[in-house]
Design a protein around this motif. Structure first.
Motif, PDB file in Angstrom:
ATOM      1  N   ARG A  98       0.716  -1.224  -0.172  1.00  0.00           N
ATOM      2  CA  ARG A  98       0.038   0.111   0.094  1.00  0.00           C
ATOM      3  C   ARG A  98       1.019   1.288  -0.002  1.00  0.00           C
ATOM      4  O   ARG A  98       0.545   2.183  -0.769  1.00  0.00           O
ATOM      5  N   SER A 130      -7.627   0.998  -7.235  1.00  0.00           N
ATOM      6  CA  SER A 130      -6.399   1.346  -6.540  1.00  0.00           C
ATOM      7  C   SER A 130      -6.131   2.841  -6.906  1.00  0.00           C
ATOM      8  O   SER A 130      -5.742   3.519  -6.101  1.00  0.00           O
ATOM      9  N   ASN A 190      -8.301   4.984  -5.014  1.00  0.00           N
ATOM     10  CA  ASN A 190      -7.901   5.027  -3.531  1.00  0.00           C
ATOM     11  C   ASN A 190      -6.806   6.165  -3.197  1.00  0.00           C
ATOM     12  O   ASN A 190      -6.990   6.649  -2.050  1.00  0.00           O
TER      13      ASN A 190
END
Length: 194
Positions: free
Chosen positions: A11, A49, A52
């Motif tokens: 992440r 993603s 995000n």
């Protein structure tokens, strides 16, 4: 005992990987021709993603700067009637302090090659308006008249954004953005706070 499976990239590095992929693609094929799907493919992450970390392609360039502006706006709002020149400068200065070369600096330096001139002009205007408005509001809270407050707000916003642009164009990391900002502020010394 089974080893833990690893799903996707760590992440902590996905944001940087996406930004790097986006900048590579902007240089290779131009900003307009690059889609979010292109960026996620290059980065090896999913479309979700991307979202995000970023709300748009433009956000890839501006997100770090915008976070600094957000913090400055909070600091300016907290000044209230205590706003004066040094306090406002102290609230605004963290926008440029220790600003490392990033996707925005790369875009500013390579705007033509990336096909970003119009996008940067529009997006810079939005940031200018946010900073200018917040500085002007602080000035009005301290009792400064509307016109002078607006002029002070615009001057400080211009100092921030012009310093950033010149620093990036001259080769971010080659000089001090803080020094560019100090130079810009000296250029507007004829606009004293009071």
């Amino acid at each position: 005992m089974r080893p833990a499976s690893r799903a996707g990239r760590p992440r902590a590095s996905s944001r940087e990987t996406l930004a790097e992929a986006a900048c590579e693609l902007f240089l290779e094929q131009g900003y307009e021709a690059t889609s979010i799907v292109d960026i996620t493919r290059r980065a090896g992450v999913s479309r979700s993603s991307f979202f995000n970390y970023f709300s748009s392609k433009s956000d890839v360039l501006w997100s770090a700067f915008d976070a600094r502006v957000d913090a400055a706006l909070v600091a300016l709002a907290r000044l209230g009637t205590d706003a004066d020149g040094p306090a406002v400068r102290a609230a605004v200065e963290p926008i440029v302090h220790a600003f490392a070369p990033d996707p925005l600096a790369l875009a500013l330096r390579n705007a033509s090659a990336m096909g970003l001139e119009q996008e940067l002009l529009r997006d810079t205007g939005l940031r200018h308006a946010r900073i200018s408005s917040a500085v002007a509001a602080a000035a009005r809270s301290a009792g400064i008249d509307e016109i002078r407050a607006d002029i002070l707000g615009s001057a400080l916003a211009t100092a921030v954004l012009s310093s950033l642009r010149v620093w990036a164009e001259q080769g971010a990391g080659q000089a001090s953005l803080e020094a560019q900002f100090d130079h810009a502020l000296r250029s507007i010394h004829d606009l004293p706070w009071r």
